[in-house]
Design a protein around this motif. Structure first.
Motif, PDB file in Angstrom:
ATOM      1  N   GLY A 155      76.853   4.792 -51.271  1.00  0.00           N
ATOM      2  CA  GLY A 155      75.934   4.482 -50.008  1.00  0.00           C
ATOM      3  C   GLY A 155      74.677   4.758 -49.953  1.00  0.00           C
ATOM      4  N   PHE A 156      74.314   5.699 -50.606  1.00  0.00           N
ATOM      5  CA  PHE A 156      72.348   6.465 -50.643  1.00  0.00           C
ATOM      6  C   PHE A 156      71.709   5.900 -51.685  1.00  0.00           C
ATOM      7  CE2 PHE A 156      69.084   8.397 -52.237  1.00  0.00           C
ATOM      8  CZ  PHE A 156      68.276   8.989 -51.741  1.00  0.00           C
ATOM      9  N   GLN A 157      73.513   5.457 -53.442  1.00  0.00           N
ATOM     10  CA  GLN A 157      72.240   4.630 -54.508  1.00  0.00           C
ATOM     11  C   GLN A 157      72.075   3.671 -54.250  1.00  0.00           C
ATOM     12  OE1 GLN A 157      75.097   5.957 -57.462  1.00  0.00           O
ATOM     13  NE2 GLN A 157      74.828   7.208 -57.428  1.00  0.00           N
TER      14      GLN A 157
ATOM     15  N   THR B  80      72.037   1.609 -51.105  1.00  0.00           N
ATOM     16  CA  THR B  80      70.962   1.307 -50.296  1.00  0.00           C
ATOM     17  C   THR B  80      69.746   1.261 -51.231  1.00  0.00           C
ATOM     18  OG1 THR B  80      71.578   2.535 -48.031  1.00  0.00           O
ATOM     19  CG2 THR B  80      69.810   2.570 -48.119  1.00  0.00           C
ATOM     20  N   ARG B  81      69.364   2.700 -51.373  1.00  0.00           N
ATOM     21  CA  ARG B  81      67.761   2.548 -52.245  1.00  0.00           C
ATOM     22  C   ARG B  81      67.982   1.983 -52.973  1.00  0.00           C
ATOM     23  NH1 ARG B  81      67.130   4.815 -56.742  1.00  0.00           N
ATOM     24  NH2 ARG B  81      69.239   6.274 -57.370  1.00  0.00           N
ATOM     25  N   GLN B  82      68.946   1.338 -54.046  1.00  0.00           N
ATOM     26  CA  GLN B  82      69.341   0.248 -54.681  1.00  0.00           C
ATOM     27  C   GLN B  82      67.977  -1.406 -54.288  1.00  0.00           C
ATOM     28  OE1 GLN B  82      72.962   0.632 -56.945  1.00  0.00           O
ATOM     29  NE2 GLN B  82      72.166  -0.572 -58.221  1.00  0.00           N
ATOM     30  N   TYR B  83      68.637  -1.151 -52.551  1.00  0.00           N
ATOM     31  CA  TYR B  83      68.452  -2.415 -52.225  1.00  0.00           C
ATOM     32  C   TYR B  83      66.797  -2.501 -51.843  1.00  0.00           C
ATOM     33  CZ  TYR B  83      68.203  -5.065 -48.028  1.00  0.00           C
ATOM     34  OH  TYR B  83      67.432  -6.083 -47.091  1.00  0.00           O
ATOM     35  N   LEU B  84      66.798  -1.391 -51.234  1.00  0.00           N
ATOM     36  CA  LEU B  84      65.369  -1.019 -50.965  1.00  0.00           C
ATOM     37  C   LEU B  84      64.609  -1.303 -51.848  1.00  0.00           C
ATOM     38  CD1 LEU B  84      65.335   1.747 -48.179  1.00  0.00           C
ATOM     39  CD2 LEU B  84      65.034  -0.791 -47.828  1.00  0.00           C
ATOM     40  N   LEU B  85      64.555  -0.992 -53.026  1.00  0.00           N
ATOM     41  CA  LEU B  85      63.772  -1.000 -54.342  1.00  0.00           C
ATOM     42  C   LEU B  85      63.862  -2.287 -54.800  1.00  0.00           C
ATOM     43  CD1 LEU B  85      64.745   2.230 -56.401  1.00  0.00           C
ATOM     44  CD2 LEU B  85      62.816   1.833 -55.204  1.00  0.00           C
TER      45      LEU B  85
ATOM     46  N   GLU C  14      73.561  -8.981 -56.703  1.00  0.00           N
ATOM     47  CA  GLU C  14      72.473  -8.562 -57.510  1.00  0.00           C
ATOM     48  C   GLU C  14      72.325  -6.993 -57.396  1.00  0.00           C
ATOM     49  OE1 GLU C  14      69.868  -9.595 -59.453  1.00  0.00           O
ATOM     50  OE2 GLU C  14      70.397 -11.500 -59.296  1.00  0.00           O
ATOM     51  N   ILE C  15      72.844  -6.425 -56.745  1.00  0.00           N
ATOM     52  CA  ILE C  15      73.328  -5.131 -56.923  1.00  0.00           C
ATOM     53  C   ILE C  15      74.678  -3.918 -56.682  1.00  0.00           C
ATOM     54  CG2 ILE C  15      70.573  -4.174 -55.729  1.00  0.00           C
ATOM     55  CD1 ILE C  15      72.054  -4.050 -53.561  1.00  0.00           C
ATOM     56  N   ALA C  16      75.256  -5.805 -57.568  1.00  0.00           N
ATOM     57  CA  ALA C  16      76.896  -5.738 -57.635  1.00  0.00           C
ATOM     58  C   ALA C  16      77.888  -4.600 -56.764  1.00  0.00           C
ATOM     59  CB  ALA C  16      76.663  -3.876 -59.071  1.00  0.00           C
ATOM     60  N   VAL C  17      77.240  -5.434 -55.973  1.00  0.00           N
ATOM     61  CA  VAL C  17      78.816  -4.736 -54.527  1.00  0.00           C
ATOM     62  C   VAL C  17      79.107  -6.029 -53.326  1.00  0.00           C
ATOM     63  CG1 VAL C  17      77.791  -2.030 -53.527  1.00  0.00           C
ATOM     64  CG2 VAL C  17      76.689  -4.084 -52.993  1.00  0.00           C
ATOM     65  N   SER C  18      79.811  -6.389 -53.115  1.00  0.00           N
ATOM     66  CA  SER C  18      80.374  -7.058 -52.147  1.00  0.00           C
ATOM     67  C   SER C  18      79.803  -7.450 -50.716  1.00  0.00           C
ATOM     68  CB  SER C  18      81.981  -7.223 -51.778  1.00  0.00           C
ATOM     69  OG  SER C  18      81.796  -6.649 -50.252  1.00  0.00           O
ATOM     70  N   PRO C  19      78.855  -8.423 -50.197  1.00  0.00           N
ATOM     71  CA  PRO C  19      77.627  -8.720 -49.615  1.00  0.00           C
ATOM     72  C   PRO C  19      78.689  -8.155 -48.500  1.00  0.00           C
ATOM     73  CG  PRO C  19      78.291 -10.593 -50.318  1.00  0.00           C
ATOM     74  CD  PRO C  19      79.081  -9.729 -51.662  1.00  0.00           C
ATOM     75  N   LYS C  20      79.710  -7.993 -47.788  1.00  0.00           N
ATOM     76  CA  LYS C  20      80.142  -7.054 -46.593  1.00  0.00           C
ATOM     77  C   LYS C  20      80.156  -5.158 -47.586  1.00  0.00           C
ATOM     78  CE  LYS C  20      84.542  -7.122 -44.300  1.00  0.00           C
ATOM     79  NZ  LYS C  20      85.931  -6.699 -43.509  1.00  0.00           N
TER      80      LYS C  20
ATOM     81  N   PHE D 207      77.909  -4.133 -48.949  1.00  0.00           N
ATOM     82  CA  PHE D 207      76.704  -4.083 -48.517  1.00  0.00           C
ATOM     83  C   PHE D 207      75.973  -4.257 -47.533  1.00  0.00           C
ATOM     84  CE2 PHE D 207      72.742  -6.258 -48.483  1.00  0.00           C
ATOM     85  CZ  PHE D 207      71.568  -5.230 -48.710  1.00  0.00           C
ATOM     86  N   CYS D 208      76.465  -4.655 -46.374  1.00  0.00           N
ATOM     87  CA  CYS D 208      75.809  -4.593 -45.211  1.00  0.00           C
ATOM     88  C   CYS D 208      76.450  -3.763 -44.669  1.00  0.00           C
ATOM     89  CB  CYS D 208      76.131  -5.633 -44.440  1.00  0.00           C
ATOM     90  SG  CYS D 208      75.425  -7.439 -44.841  1.00  0.00           S
ATOM     91  N   TYR D 209      77.531  -3.533 -44.577  1.00  0.00           N
ATOM     92  CA  TYR D 209      78.497  -1.836 -43.950  1.00  0.00           C
ATOM     93  C   TYR D 209      77.448  -1.148 -44.264  1.00  0.00           C
ATOM     94  CZ  TYR D 209      81.014   2.262 -43.123  1.00  0.00           C
ATOM     95  OH  TYR D 209      82.253   2.564 -42.469  1.00  0.00           O
ATOM     96  N   THR D 210      76.987  -0.886 -45.499  1.00  0.00           N
ATOM     97  CA  THR D 210      76.679   0.694 -46.564  1.00  0.00           C
ATOM     98  C   THR D 210      75.567   1.036 -45.535  1.00  0.00           C
ATOM     99  OG1 THR D 210      78.189   0.355 -48.508  1.00  0.00           O
ATOM    100  CG2 THR D 210      76.329   2.046 -48.456  1.00  0.00           C
ATOM    101  N   VAL D 211      74.512   0.027 -45.905  1.00  0.00           N
ATOM    102  CA  VAL D 211      73.225  -0.067 -46.387  1.00  0.00           C
ATOM    103  C   VAL D 211      72.990   0.523 -44.303  1.00  0.00           C
ATOM    104  CG1 VAL D 211      70.891  -1.063 -45.139  1.00  0.00           C
ATOM    105  CG2 VAL D 211      71.988  -1.702 -46.906  1.00  0.00           C
ATOM    106  N   GLN D 212      73.744  -0.368 -43.037  1.00  0.00           N
ATOM    107  CA  GLN D 212      73.697  -0.393 -41.593  1.00  0.00           C
ATOM    108  C   GLN D 212      74.872   0.951 -41.389  1.00  0.00           C
ATOM    109  OE1 GLN D 212      73.929  -2.732 -39.236  1.00  0.00           O
ATOM    110  NE2 GLN D 212      74.070  -1.186 -37.379  1.00  0.00           N
ATOM    111  N   LYS D 213      74.959   1.558 -42.164  1.00  0.00           N
ATOM    112  CA  LYS D 213      76.057   2.924 -41.793  1.00  0.00           C
ATOM    113  C   LYS D 213      74.684   3.784 -42.547  1.00  0.00           C
ATOM    114  CE  LYS D 213      80.088   6.648 -43.375  1.00  0.00           C
ATOM    115  NZ  LYS D 213      80.483   6.505 -44.276  1.00  0.00           N
ATOM    116  N   GLU D 214      74.228   3.828 -43.295  1.00  0.00           N
ATOM    117  CA  GLU D 214      73.173   4.446 -44.164  1.00  0.00           C
ATOM    118  C   GLU D 214      71.689   4.998 -43.464  1.00  0.00           C
ATOM    119  OE1 GLU D 214      73.028   7.389 -46.962  1.00  0.00           O
ATOM    120  OE2 GLU D 214      74.868   6.588 -46.383  1.00  0.00           O
ATOM    121  N   LYS D 215      71.816   3.577 -42.959  1.00  0.00           N
ATOM    122  CA  LYS D 215      70.022   3.826 -41.851  1.00  0.00           C
ATOM    123  C   LYS D 215      70.092   3.275 -40.811  1.00  0.00           C
ATOM    124  CE  LYS D 215      66.348   4.278 -45.302  1.00  0.00           C
ATOM    125  NZ  LYS D 215      65.500   5.290 -45.139  1.00  0.00           N
ATOM    126  N   GLY D 216      71.419   2.993 -40.132  1.00  0.00           N
ATOM    127  CA  GLY D 216      71.535   2.731 -38.847  1.00  0.00           C
ATOM    128  C   GLY D 216      71.288   1.084 -38.139  1.00  0.00           C
ATOM    129  N   LYS D 217      70.689   0.876 -39.161  1.00  0.00           N
ATOM    130  CA  LYS D 217      69.886  -0.964 -38.698  1.00  0.00           C
ATOM    131  C   LYS D 217      70.704  -1.512 -39.906  1.00  0.00           C
ATOM    132  CE  LYS D 217      66.077   0.097 -36.252  1.00  0.00           C
ATOM    133  NZ  LYS D 217      66.695  -0.114 -35.239  1.00  0.00           N
TER     134      LYS D 217
END
Length: 133
Positions: free
Chosen positions: A8-10, A12-17, A43-49, A51-61
């Motif tokens: 999840g951290f990876q 989120t980091r990939q997304y922000l970069l 582009e970062i090789a994850v499903s959209p669902k 991806f959204c779930y993971t970033v939300q979980k990691e960052k709270g938004k």
């Protein structure tokens, strides 16, 4: 032996970069428009669902929040550090001037012109105060 970063951290980091590079590519004209979140997920090789779930979980938004946050940060940087017109900055960020002004005001509480004037120390006119009874 080093412990691997949680997935999840990876993600989120990939997304922000990715966002930093992508926004720069748009401003420099290498890309003509901002990508939708589902395309960024691919582009970062994850499903959209996921991806959204993971970033939300990691960052709270939601990921869209960070997208807008980074666009606003770039807009503020351009308003302060460049002599480009507000309309030109809006176009670089793929907005028309009116929608750009609305977006910046929503995030900063100020129009682009007022934001720029306050940061550059130029005199500004005071807005009319509304009387509330």
């Amino acid at each position: 032996m080093m412990k691997a970063e949680p997935r999840g951290f990876q993600i989120t980091r990939q997304y922000l970069l990715f966002l930093d590079r992508h926004i720069d590519d748009v401003i420099q004209g290498h890309t003509i428009e901002f990508m939708a979140l589902n395309k960024i997920a691919k582009e970062i090789a994850v499903s959209p669902k996921h991806f959204c779930y993971t970033v939300q979980k990691e960052k709270g938004k939601h990921p869209g929040y960070f997208y807008n946050l980074k666009i606003i940060a770039k807009a503020k940087e351009l308003l302060i550090s460049s002599s480009l017109s507000i309309a030109k900055i809006a176009l670089l960020l793929t907005y028309d001037a009116l929608n750009f002004s609305k977006l910046l005001k929503k995030w900063t509480g100020e129009t682009p012109g007022r934001f720029r004037k306050k940061r550059l120390g130029q005199p500004q006119t005071q807005p009319l105060q509304k009387t509330i009874f």
